[in-house]
Design an enzyme around this catalytic site. Structure first.
Site, PDB file in Angstrom:
ATOM      1  N   HIS A  82     204.940-100.453  11.108  1.00 17.14           N
ATOM      2  CA  HIS A  82     205.171 -99.097  10.600  1.00 17.14           C
ATOM      3  C   HIS A  82     206.663 -98.776  10.567  1.00 17.14           C
ATOM      4  CE1 HIS A  82     201.167 -97.563  10.019  1.00 17.14           C
ATOM      5  NE2 HIS A  82     200.802 -97.742  11.282  1.00 17.14           N
ATOM      6  N   GLU A 120     198.395 -97.863   6.811  1.00 15.71           N
ATOM      7  CA  GLU A 120     197.682 -98.572   7.869  1.00 15.71           C
ATOM      8  C   GLU A 120     197.367-100.009   7.453  1.00 15.71           C
ATOM      9  OE1 GLU A 120     196.933 -97.601  11.046  1.00 15.71           O
ATOM     10  OE2 GLU A 120     198.268 -95.949  10.537  1.00 15.71           O
ATOM     11  N   HIS A 139     201.375-104.214  14.887  1.00  9.07           N
ATOM     12  CA  HIS A 139     200.982-103.193  13.910  1.00  9.07           C
ATOM     13  C   HIS A 139     201.947-102.009  13.963  1.00  9.07           C
ATOM     14  CE1 HIS A 139     198.078-100.481  11.773  1.00  9.07           C
ATOM     15  NE2 HIS A 139     198.634 -99.586  12.561  1.00  9.07           N
ATOM     16  N   GLU A 140     202.285-101.553  15.166  1.00  3.70           N
ATOM     17  CA  GLU A 140     203.175-100.397  15.295  1.00  3.70           C
ATOM     18  C   GLU A 140     204.601-100.734  14.865  1.00  3.70           C
ATOM     19  OE1 GLU A 140     201.936 -97.542  15.740  1.00  3.70           O
ATOM     20  OE2 GLU A 140     199.938 -98.330  16.156  1.00  3.70           O
TER      21      GLU A 140
END
Length: 276
Positions: free
Chosen positions: A152, A206, A148-149
């Site tokens: 980004h 997100e 997920h990070e």
């Protein structure tokens, strides 16, 4: 008449500011869509070089501070585990952004109680021991966090937010001054901007990171369904959820529902990676 003149002036200035903002921006496609289909084009007013340079400087300073405190990479077992998972995910970053394989990736573990992890632009990753110790994630769940990070960073969400803030800050200041709104009026416009544009964009970021993250995990051989159990654990650890409308994150219910759909969509990638 005075009110009508002011309204016309505000309307005209908004049009001018919009034109200036658009002319100073570039429309970019930061990543390929992948199986999850994240293909939104982004408006950028800040260069990637500016953001990457700031990221490198900030990360180097933070690492030096943590090393000085004795809180950087203290537990070799934790560090080896986090780096092994991150490296498998990084190896799959080319599915969304081929040049990302050549980024100067760094992965460190910080001893701190926060349940937190992040990836700065250009691939500068940190995982906090609070996340590992309080959530007790499996390798699949930890892959969901790190994926997920990484997403980004691949999507350049930090650059996009900086671009939005740069354009909005300039426009709001000029418009408030010309329209004679004063400090209170300007503050109201800033809150309106956050409510109408800023916060929804953060929620969109997100969701994009969630979807790209499960695909990175699946391609790397981690069960994408672990993202669902991860956020269930996060919910239990976090207590009461913030008010959905004012939150920069999707609600837990919305997040789990979306992850359920997209984890299933990338299951063939996971099955394929397990057969290799």
């Amino acid at each position: 008449m005075h009110i009508r003149i002011r309204q016309a002036l505000v309307k005209g200035l908004l049009m001018v500011l919009t034109g200036l903002a658009l002319s100073s921006c570039e429309t970019v496609q930061t990543t390929q869509a992948g199986v999850v289909g994240v293909d939104r084009k982004q408006m950028m007013a800040v260069s990637s070089e500016q953001i990457d340079q700031a990221s490198r400087q900030t990360y180097a300073k933070l690492v030096a501070q943590e090393r000085g405190k004795g809180t950087l990479d203290r537990d070799p077992a934790q560090v080896n585990r986090v780096r092994a998972i991150a490296n498998r995910l990084i190896a799959q970053s080319g599915a969304f952004r081929p040049e990302a394989r050549n980024w100067q990736w760094e992965v460190n573990v910080i001893t701190a109680p926060e349940v937190n992890a992040w990836c700065m632009p250009g691939g500068k990753i940190a995982v906090y021991t609070g996340l590992i110790e309080k959530i007790q994630p499996t390798d699949d769940e930890l892959a969901a966090v790190i994926g997920h990070e990484i997403a980004h960073a691949l999507r350049e969400h930090a650059r996009e937010r900086a671009s939005e803030q740069a354009m909005a800050g300039t426009g709001i200041s000029i418009l408030a001054a010309v329209a004679g709104l004063g400090d209170i009026g300007q503050k109201g416009m800033e809150y309106a901007y956050m409510g109408l544009l800023g916060l929804p964009n953060s929620r969109r970021h997100e969701t994009e990171a969630d979807r790209i993250g499960v695909e990175l995990a699946a391609r790397a051989g981690y069960d994408p369904r672990a993202a669902i159990t991860l956020w269930q654990k996060m919910g239990q650890a976090g207590g009461g959820a913030p008010i959905k409308f004012l939150s920069t994150h999707p609600s837990r219910e919305d997040r789990v529902a979306d992850l359920t759909v997209y984890a299933q969509r990338v299951m063939p990638l996971y099955e394929q990676s397990r057969r290799r």
